[in-house]
Design a protein around this motif. Sequence first.
Motif, mmCIF file in Angstrom:
data_model
loop_
_atom_site.group_PDB
_atom_site.id
_atom_site.type_symbol
_atom_site.label_atom_id
_atom_site.label_comp_id
_atom_site.label_asym_id
_atom_site.label_seq_id
_atom_site.Cartn_x
_atom_site.Cartn_y
_atom_site.Cartn_z
ATOM 1 N N THR A 136 40.526 41.427 38.106
ATOM 2 C CA THR A 136 41.392 41.882 37.027
ATOM 3 C C THR A 136 42.822 41.779 37.507
ATOM 4 O OG1 THR A 136 39.679 43.362 36.179
ATOM 5 C CG2 THR A 136 41.943 43.775 35.455
ATOM 6 N N LEU A 137 43.608 40.967 36.785
ATOM 7 C CA LEU A 137 44.991 40.684 37.150
ATOM 8 C C LEU A 137 45.942 41.251 36.103
ATOM 9 C CD1 LEU A 137 44.603 36.869 37.955
ATOM 10 C CD2 LEU A 137 44.286 38.789 39.511
ATOM 11 N N THR A 138 47.171 41.519 36.540
ATOM 12 C CA THR A 138 48.208 41.958 35.598
ATOM 13 C C THR A 138 49.393 41.001 35.638
ATOM 14 O OG1 THR A 138 49.139 43.429 37.267
ATOM 15 C CG2 THR A 138 47.570 44.402 35.693
ATOM 16 N N GLU A 139 49.167 39.806 36.120
ATOM 17 C CA GLU A 139 50.191 38.757 36.083
ATOM 18 C C GLU A 139 49.497 37.470 35.664
ATOM 19 O OE1 GLU A 139 51.935 37.920 39.933
ATOM 20 O OE2 GLU A 139 50.053 38.326 40.928
ATOM 21 N N GLY A 140 50.263 36.452 35.368
ATOM 22 C CA GLY A 140 49.655 35.247 34.835
ATOM 23 C C GLY A 140 50.241 33.976 35.407
ATOM 24 N N ARG A 141 50.084 33.781 36.685
ATOM 25 C CA ARG A 141 50.582 32.546 37.295
ATOM 26 C C ARG A 141 49.658 31.386 36.964
ATOM 27 N NH1 ARG A 141 52.501 34.205 43.363
ATOM 28 N NH2 ARG A 141 53.267 36.284 42.838
ATOM 29 N N ASN A 142 50.200 30.193 37.046
ATOM 30 C CA ASN A 142 49.433 28.985 36.776
ATOM 31 C C ASN A 142 48.245 28.879 37.737
ATOM 32 O OD1 ASN A 142 48.962 26.463 35.492
ATOM 33 N ND2 ASN A 142 49.902 25.442 37.237
ATOM 34 N N ARG A 143 47.050 28.758 37.182
ATOM 35 C CA ARG A 143 45.807 28.587 37.950
ATOM 36 C C ARG A 143 45.647 29.658 39.037
ATOM 37 N NH1 ARG A 143 43.272 24.027 36.567
ATOM 38 N NH2 ARG A 143 42.149 23.757 38.512
ATOM 39 N N GLN A 144 46.081 30.866 38.720
ATOM 40 C CA GLN A 144 46.153 31.929 39.720
ATOM 41 C C GLN A 144 44.816 32.296 40.342
ATOM 42 O OE1 GLN A 144 48.391 35.383 38.580
ATOM 43 N NE2 GLN A 144 47.708 36.560 40.325
ATOM 44 N N VAL A 145 43.792 32.528 39.535
ATOM 45 C CA VAL A 145 42.502 32.931 40.103
ATOM 46 C C VAL A 145 41.977 31.840 41.025
ATOM 47 C CG1 VAL A 145 40.084 33.467 39.590
ATOM 48 C CG2 VAL A 145 41.904 34.489 38.210
ATOM 49 N N ARG A 146 42.048 30.603 40.611
ATOM 50 C CA ARG A 146 41.566 29.495 41.440
ATOM 51 C C ARG A 146 42.322 29.434 42.762
ATOM 52 N NH1 ARG A 146 38.227 26.312 38.459
ATOM 53 N NH2 ARG A 146 38.352 26.577 36.211
ATOM 54 N N ARG A 147 43.640 29.614 42.689
ATOM 55 C CA ARG A 147 44.442 29.554 43.922
ATOM 56 C C ARG A 147 44.162 30.756 44.822
ATOM 57 N NH1 ARG A 147 50.330 28.954 43.275
ATOM 58 N NH2 ARG A 147 50.190 30.295 41.461
ATOM 59 N N MET A 148 43.946 31.922 44.232
ATOM 60 C CA MET A 148 43.653 33.112 45.030
ATOM 61 C C MET A 148 42.321 32.986 45.751
ATOM 62 S SD MET A 148 44.954 36.205 42.520
ATOM 63 C CE MET A 148 44.493 37.559 43.632
ATOM 64 N N THR A 149 41.274 32.575 45.033
ATOM 65 C CA THR A 149 39.963 32.489 45.685
ATOM 66 C C THR A 149 39.959 31.395 46.752
ATOM 67 O OG1 THR A 149 39.032 31.025 43.976
ATOM 68 C CG2 THR A 149 38.733 33.416 43.674
ATOM 69 N N ALA A 150 40.661 30.305 46.500
ATOM 70 C CA ALA A 150 40.757 29.244 47.511
ATOM 71 C C ALA A 150 41.497 29.745 48.745
ATOM 72 C CB ALA A 150 41.450 28.014 46.926
ATOM 73 N N ALA A 151 42.526 30.568 48.545
ATOM 74 C CA ALA A 151 43.326 31.078 49.663
ATOM 75 C C ALA A 151 42.515 31.978 50.588
ATOM 76 C CB ALA A 151 44.551 31.827 49.138
ATOM 77 N N VAL A 152 41.456 32.598 50.058
ATOM 78 C CA VAL A 152 40.614 33.443 50.909
ATOM 79 C C VAL A 152 39.330 32.722 51.322
ATOM 80 C CG1 VAL A 152 41.595 35.584 50.001
ATOM 81 C CG2 VAL A 152 39.476 34.674 48.984
ATOM 82 N N GLY A 153 39.285 31.394 51.105
ATOM 83 C CA GLY A 153 38.176 30.589 51.606
ATOM 84 C C GLY A 153 36.981 30.458 50.683
ATOM 85 N N HIS A 154 37.151 30.804 49.401
ATOM 86 C CA HIS A 154 36.032 30.742 48.455
ATOM 87 C C HIS A 154 36.479 30.074 47.157
ATOM 88 C CE1 HIS A 154 33.493 33.177 51.013
ATOM 89 N NE2 HIS A 154 34.572 33.891 51.274
ATOM 90 N N PRO A 155 36.537 28.737 47.148
ATOM 91 C CA PRO A 155 37.005 28.030 45.950
ATOM 92 C C PRO A 155 36.193 28.389 44.710
ATOM 93 C CG PRO A 155 36.711 26.516 47.787
ATOM 94 C CD PRO A 155 36.154 27.834 48.222
ATOM 95 N N THR A 156 36.876 28.442 43.583
ATOM 96 C CA THR A 156 36.238 28.752 42.306
ATOM 97 C C THR A 156 35.489 27.529 41.792
ATOM 98 O OG1 THR A 156 37.888 30.420 41.736
ATOM 99 C CG2 THR A 156 36.685 29.412 39.906
ATOM 100 N N LEU A 157 34.238 27.740 41.418
ATOM 101 C CA LEU A 157 33.400 26.690 40.839
ATOM 102 C C LEU A 157 33.392 26.773 39.306
ATOM 103 C CD1 LEU A 157 30.359 27.123 43.245
ATOM 104 C CD2 LEU A 157 32.173 25.396 43.386
ATOM 105 N N ARG A 158 33.435 27.983 38.800
ATOM 106 C CA ARG A 158 33.433 28.218 37.352
ATOM 107 C C ARG A 158 34.265 29.455 37.083
ATOM 108 N NH1 ARG A 158 28.171 29.127 33.314
ATOM 109 N NH2 ARG A 158 29.396 28.971 31.391
ATOM 110 N N LEU A 159 35.074 29.401 36.024
ATOM 111 C CA LEU A 159 35.964 30.519 35.715
ATOM 112 C C LEU A 159 35.872 30.868 34.241
ATOM 113 C CD1 LEU A 159 38.083 32.476 36.834
ATOM 114 C CD2 LEU A 159 39.818 30.772 36.275
ATOM 115 N N ILE A 160 35.540 32.131 33.976
ATOM 116 C CA ILE A 160 35.404 32.636 32.612
ATOM 117 C C ILE A 160 36.320 33.850 32.456
ATOM 118 C CG2 ILE A 160 33.845 33.688 30.925
ATOM 119 C CD1 ILE A 160 31.515 32.260 32.436
ATOM 120 N N ARG A 161 37.244 33.782 31.491
ATOM 121 C CA ARG A 161 38.034 34.987 31.207
ATOM 122 C C ARG A 161 37.190 35.847 30.282
ATOM 123 N NH1 ARG A 161 44.087 34.317 29.777
ATOM 124 N NH2 ARG A 161 43.274 33.334 27.901
#
Length: 182
Positions: A136-161
């Motif tokens: 749950t985020l309170t900001e809206g950066r471009n491709r934020q969830v994908r970039r966050m999960t990749a940054a912690v070593g777990h790339p996003t395979l599927r993303l559903i809001r």
Amino acid sequence: MTRLIALNKPFGVLSQFSGGKGDGARDTLAHLLSVPGVYPAGRLDKDSEGLLLLTDDGRLQARIAEPRHKLPKTYWAQVEGVPDAAALEMLRRGVMLKDGVTRPARVETLDPPTVWPRDPPIRVRQSVPDSWIALTLTEGRNRQVRRMTAAVGHPTLRLIRWQIGPWTLDGLAPGAWREVSA
């Protein structure tokens, strides 16, 4: 009277009414609904799925879409691997991305949710497990969830809001929409 529509945007559809691959293109919102005068309050990438709100009220559109209003948005991310406690804590505290540190997020692991099949399906690798997390985020950066999960070593395979503020996808099939209370 303000109109507010909740739409379950399918994978591969642009969060706009024009600019697709040609007239009658199935890759824009135009093929999903023909409600005059409504516009998306925010965006979802073409390769993301889920809740998109559309309204005919510019103030409401700004309140939903603009990060300064800090309207929480919850995403279900199917990620490569199984994040450990350290990776989840990094996501909770904020992750350093190229454009700065993200705001803290609420993060929890999820049992695989009962969701519709994706077309095309995600890539599955026999040697690498996958898992689901809710962010749950309170900001809206471009491709934020994908970039966050990749940054912690777990790339996003599927993303559903799944949720924006009080509105959820509950009961909406891909491509379906309903009017909701503003």
